[in-house]
Design a protein around this motif. Structure first.
Motif, PDB file in Angstrom:
ATOM      1  N   ILE A  35       0.879  -1.145   0.106  1.00 56.42           N
ATOM      2  CA  ILE A  35       0.107  -0.150  -0.030  1.00 56.42           C
ATOM      3  C   ILE A  35       0.844   1.182  -0.112  1.00 56.42           C
ATOM      4  CG2 ILE A  35      -1.463   1.548   1.415  1.00 56.42           C
ATOM      5  CD1 ILE A  35      -3.021  -0.846   0.034  1.00 56.42           C
ATOM      6  N   ALA A  36       1.886   1.450   0.815  1.00 57.54           N
ATOM      7  CA  ALA A  36       2.893   2.338   0.798  1.00 57.54           C
ATOM      8  C   ALA A  36       3.525   2.805  -0.406  1.00 57.54           C
ATOM      9  CB  ALA A  36       3.989   2.216   2.099  1.00 57.54           C
ATOM     10  N   ARG A  37       3.862   1.463  -1.252  1.00 56.85           N
ATOM     11  CA  ARG A  37       4.613   1.895  -2.523  1.00 56.85           C
ATOM     12  C   ARG A  37       3.709   2.309  -3.527  1.00 56.85           C
ATOM     13  NH1 ARG A  37       8.749  -0.981  -4.104  1.00 56.85           N
ATOM     14  NH2 ARG A  37       7.765  -1.898  -6.028  1.00 56.85           N
ATOM     15  N   ARG A  38       2.510   2.711  -3.278  1.00 52.11           N
ATOM     16  CA  ARG A  38       1.444   3.200  -4.294  1.00 52.11           C
ATOM     17  C   ARG A  38       1.896   4.849  -4.224  1.00 52.11           C
ATOM     18  NH1 ARG A  38      -4.437   0.562  -2.722  1.00 52.11           N
ATOM     19  NH2 ARG A  38      -3.964  -1.182  -3.104  1.00 52.11           N
ATOM     20  N   GLN A  39       2.519   5.155  -2.962  1.00 51.08           N
ATOM     21  CA  GLN A  39       2.981   6.667  -3.099  1.00 51.08           C
ATOM     22  C   GLN A  39       4.541   6.672  -3.018  1.00 51.08           C
ATOM     23  OE1 GLN A  39       0.867   9.189  -0.316  1.00 51.08           O
ATOM     24  NE2 GLN A  39      -0.314   7.341   0.291  1.00 51.08           N
ATOM     25  N   ILE A  40       5.263   5.682  -2.521  1.00 55.27           N
ATOM     26  CA  ILE A  40       6.666   5.663  -2.472  1.00 55.27           C
ATOM     27  C   ILE A  40       7.014   4.235  -3.396  1.00 55.27           C
ATOM     28  CG2 ILE A  40       8.726   5.665  -1.005  1.00 55.27           C
ATOM     29  CD1 ILE A  40       6.711   6.597   1.264  1.00 55.27           C
ATOM     30  N   THR A  41       7.098   4.582  -4.735  1.00 50.76           N
ATOM     31  CA  THR A  41       7.214   3.582  -5.442  1.00 50.76           C
ATOM     32  C   THR A  41       8.641   2.693  -5.238  1.00 50.76           C
ATOM     33  OG1 THR A  41       8.316   4.701  -7.094  1.00 50.76           O
ATOM     34  CG2 THR A  41       5.724   4.683  -7.254  1.00 50.76           C
ATOM     35  N   ASP A  42       9.679   3.268  -4.861  1.00 48.13           N
ATOM     36  CA  ASP A  42      10.964   2.469  -4.617  1.00 48.13           C
ATOM     37  C   ASP A  42      11.175   1.814  -3.178  1.00 48.13           C
ATOM     38  OD1 ASP A  42      11.328   5.016  -3.549  1.00 48.13           O
ATOM     39  OD2 ASP A  42      13.439   5.198  -4.180  1.00 48.13           O
ATOM     40  N   LEU A  43      10.078   1.758  -2.542  1.00 49.06           N
ATOM     41  CA  LEU A  43      10.169   1.404  -0.973  1.00 49.06           C
ATOM     42  C   LEU A  43      10.243  -0.013  -1.087  1.00 49.06           C
ATOM     43  CD1 LEU A  43       9.910   2.324   2.014  1.00 49.06           C
ATOM     44  CD2 LEU A  43       7.837   1.910   1.906  1.00 49.06           C
ATOM     45  N   HIS A  44      11.353  -0.627  -0.151  1.00 53.35           N
ATOM     46  CA  HIS A  44      11.501  -1.957   0.210  1.00 53.35           C
ATOM     47  C   HIS A  44      11.118  -2.432   1.536  1.00 53.35           C
ATOM     48  CE1 HIS A  44      13.504  -1.424  -3.905  1.00 53.35           C
ATOM     49  NE2 HIS A  44      14.105  -2.485  -3.776  1.00 53.35           N
ATOM     50  N   LEU A  45      10.990  -3.723   1.595  1.00 54.34           N
ATOM     51  CA  LEU A  45      10.900  -4.037   3.009  1.00 54.34           C
ATOM     52  C   LEU A  45      12.022  -5.205   3.255  1.00 54.34           C
ATOM     53  CD1 LEU A  45       9.294  -4.636   5.425  1.00 54.34           C
ATOM     54  CD2 LEU A  45       7.734  -6.397   4.185  1.00 54.34           C
ATOM     55  N   VAL A  46      12.583  -5.030   4.359  1.00 52.83           N
ATOM     56  CA  VAL A  46      13.509  -5.821   4.799  1.00 52.83           C
ATOM     57  C   VAL A  46      13.170  -6.765   6.381  1.00 52.83           C
ATOM     58  CG1 VAL A  46      15.972  -6.137   5.834  1.00 52.83           C
ATOM     59  CG2 VAL A  46      15.488  -4.668   3.825  1.00 52.83           C
ATOM     60  N   ILE A  47      13.035  -7.881   6.287  1.00 52.09           N
ATOM     61  CA  ILE A  47      12.559  -8.446   7.463  1.00 52.09           C
ATOM     62  C   ILE A  47      13.625  -9.503   7.991  1.00 52.09           C
ATOM     63  CG2 ILE A  47      10.896 -10.205   8.364  1.00 52.09           C
ATOM     64  CD1 ILE A  47       8.794  -9.402   6.143  1.00 52.09           C
ATOM     65  N   LEU A  48      13.783  -9.203   9.282  1.00 49.71           N
ATOM     66  CA  LEU A  48      14.928 -10.057   9.797  1.00 49.71           C
ATOM     67  C   LEU A  48      14.274 -10.849  10.789  1.00 49.71           C
ATOM     68  CD1 LEU A  48      17.617  -7.137  10.761  1.00 49.71           C
ATOM     69  CD2 LEU A  48      17.413  -8.670   8.872  1.00 49.71           C
ATOM     70  N   GLY A  49      15.029 -11.875  11.146  1.00 54.42           N
ATOM     71  CA  GLY A  49      14.313 -12.881  12.296  1.00 54.42           C
ATOM     72  C   GLY A  49      13.747 -14.182  11.518  1.00 54.42           C
ATOM     73  N   ALA A  50      13.137 -15.095  12.367  1.00 55.94           N
ATOM     74  CA  ALA A  50      12.582 -16.361  11.871  1.00 55.94           C
ATOM     75  C   ALA A  50      11.654 -16.876  13.019  1.00 55.94           C
ATOM     76  CB  ALA A  50      13.450 -17.293  11.449  1.00 55.94           C
ATOM     77  N   GLY A  51      10.784 -17.792  12.577  1.00 56.10           N
ATOM     78  CA  GLY A  51      10.078 -18.356  13.637  1.00 56.10           C
ATOM     79  C   GLY A  51       8.937 -19.180  13.146  1.00 56.10           C
ATOM     80  N   SER A  52       8.076 -19.638  14.064  1.00 59.07           N
ATOM     81  CA  SER A  52       7.027 -20.541  13.406  1.00 59.07           C
ATOM     82  C   SER A  52       6.146 -19.805  12.353  1.00 59.07           C
ATOM     83  CB  SER A  52       6.092 -20.768  14.992  1.00 59.07           C
ATOM     84  OG  SER A  52       5.593 -19.763  15.486  1.00 59.07           O
ATOM     85  N   THR A  53       5.858 -18.536  12.379  1.00 60.80           N
ATOM     86  CA  THR A  53       4.922 -17.832  11.205  1.00 60.80           C
ATOM     87  C   THR A  53       5.829 -17.654  10.198  1.00 60.80           C
ATOM     88  OG1 THR A  53       5.304 -15.644  12.479  1.00 60.80           O
ATOM     89  CG2 THR A  53       3.576 -17.058  13.163  1.00 60.80           C
ATOM     90  N   THR A  54       7.049 -17.767  10.048  1.00 62.06           N
ATOM     91  CA  THR A  54       7.877 -17.530   8.794  1.00 62.06           C
ATOM     92  C   THR A  54       7.119 -18.026   7.545  1.00 62.06           C
ATOM     93  OG1 THR A  54       9.837 -17.278   9.866  1.00 62.06           O
ATOM     94  CG2 THR A  54       9.916 -17.716   7.697  1.00 62.06           C
ATOM     95  N   PRO A  55       6.578 -19.311   7.487  1.00 63.15           N
ATOM     96  CA  PRO A  55       5.700 -19.635   6.248  1.00 63.15           C
ATOM     97  C   PRO A  55       4.711 -18.668   5.889  1.00 63.15           C
ATOM     98  CG  PRO A  55       6.363 -21.497   8.002  1.00 63.15           C
ATOM     99  CD  PRO A  55       6.876 -20.510   8.483  1.00 63.15           C
ATOM    100  N   GLU A  56       4.121 -17.981   6.907  1.00 59.33           N
ATOM    101  CA  GLU A  56       3.140 -17.210   6.747  1.00 59.33           C
ATOM    102  C   GLU A  56       3.649 -16.054   6.193  1.00 59.33           C
ATOM    103  OE1 GLU A  56       0.152 -16.657   9.812  1.00 59.33           O
ATOM    104  OE2 GLU A  56       0.648 -18.442  10.752  1.00 59.33           O
TER     105      GLU A  56
END
Length: 401
Positions: free
Chosen positions: A230-251
């Motif tokens: 949703i944010a990328r609709r206004q900030i087209t070059d925005l990326h997402l970096v997700i660190l960590g892991a756990g039981s919900t990583t498949p989700e």
């Protein structure tokens, strides 16, 4: 006058990582720095000899334990083993300590310490990282186990002579759940000396939103890809970096696919501390959609670099107490992609002015919201209960209600 004080928690940083691990290690270091003899009672987490490079002594009173199940829920069997071993260790040395600071996570630790020290003059302080309502316990551990855990929490609170907590949310809940003893509300949990080493840095280009932490249901990490889309609709070059892991990583992985985010999402797993510091320093915004936090140290850690934070409002999220809206970040109304995405846009659009005000917020916080002041209050309470003048340097005490 030097005191002999024990700190009891089943984990020890850096062998296990997390807010509690860092907090209790910092407690032990700060108390030892005042000239007191400190012993850290924990489980075996290392190979070979116990760590000896700290200002305090580390004792493994329990064997190596698997603390969490596959879903990220604390295992009752592990909690029972550590509580029993804590009881035995304190019972043997019930008059060797002036005070014992025990983590109320798991809550069985409070029963173990209370029983072992009964009849001695040793002062018991129970530290409550979080206090949950019955509904939270049931959601976390199931109806039967959760109801039992809630009942045990209420009983432990009723048996607590001195309680410490780190948010107004936890303070209210402690009183609501039956605390009649002394309550110390700490001003904060910042390790001023280490945090002072952080320096503001320019955000990376292209910009990225950062998440750092475990992947479990309460953290709601899987909501991030849709929000950033949703944010990328206004900030087209925005990326997402997700660190960590756990039981919900498949989700989380499925959410990345659903948001068509393979080109702009980076799922990196756990990284070492130096990489984490660099990623946090150069992030445009740190986003933590967790629905429950006992304090929210990540807000402070990000602010040390001038990186604003986006949190999500929730009845169990005490970390929102650390956000001054528009000063060091924003609080989204919910994890709906539009609510969370809008808050991310506002943080990115805040630009350099928001980063400067975030760092200013931190510079004030590091003088007032420190672990040193929290320890001041704890030691003053111990001294008052023992009828002696405090031997440590007094700063401003924490709120005492």
């Amino acid at each position: 006058m030097s005191r002999r004080i024990a700190v009891a928690y089943d984990c020890l940083y850096p062998f296990t990582t997390g807010g509690g691990e860092r907090q209790y290690r910092a407690f032990a270091r700060e108390i030892a720095a005042r000239g007191h003899d400190v012993e850290y009672l924990t489980t075996l987490q290392w190979e070979g000899e116990a760590p000896s490079d700290e200002a305090f002594t580390v004792h493994a009173i329990a064997p190596r334990l698997r603390l969490y199940d596959a879903a990220g829920v604390r295992r009752s069997s592990a909690a029972l083993v550590f509580a029993w071993r804590l009881f035995l260790a304190l019972r043997r040395r019930r008059r060797a300590y002036d005070a014992v600071i025990v983590s109320a996570l798991p809550v069985l630790n409070v029963f173990a310490a209370r029983a072992a020290l009964w009849g001695s003059r040793t002062k018991l302080i129970a530290d409550y990282l979080e206090v949950w309502r019955r509904r939270q316990w049931v959601e976390y551990a199931g109806r039967a186990t959760g109801s039992i855990a809630w009942g045990l929490q209420r009983l432990a609170i009723a048996l607590t002579p001195i309680a410490t907590c780190h948010s107004q949310l936890s303070a209210r809940r402690l009183r609501d759940e039956g605390l009649r003893g002394t309550l110390l509300i700490s001003p904060g949990l910042i390790e001023a000396q280490e945090s002072a080493e952080a320096e503001p840095a320019a955000p990376a280009q292209p910009p990225y939103a950062l998440y750092a932490g475990r992947h479990i249901a309460d953290k709601q990490v899987e909501t991030l890809p849709a929000a950033v889309a949703i944010a990328r609709r206004q900030i087209t070059d925005l990326h997402l970096v997700i660190l960590g892991a756990g039981s919900t990583t498949p989700e989380v992985e499925r959410a990345i696919t659903a948001a068509d985010g393979r080109d702009w999402c980076d799922l990196r797993g756990f990284v070492d501390q130096s990489d984490l510091e660099q990623l946090m320093a150069h992030a445009t915004v740190l986003v933590n959609p967790s629905r429950r936090e006992g304090y929210g140290l990540v807000v402070v850690e990000a602010a040390a670099h001038g990186t604003p934070v986006v949190l999500v409002d929730g009845e169990g999220n005490a970390s929102t107490e650390l956000i001054d809206d528009g000063v060091n970040g924003f609080i989204a109304a919910s994890t709906r992609d539009t609510d969370l995405g809008d808050a991310i846009v506002r943080a990115v659009d805040g630009g350099e002015a928001l980063r400067e005000s975030t760092r200013d917020w931190y510079d004030k916080a590091v003088r007032t919201r420190t672990i040193a002041r929290t320890i001041d209050a704890i030691l003053e309470c111990i001294d008052a209960r023992m009828g002696a003048r405090a031997p440590h340097h007094r700063r401003q005490r924490a709120d005492n209600t």
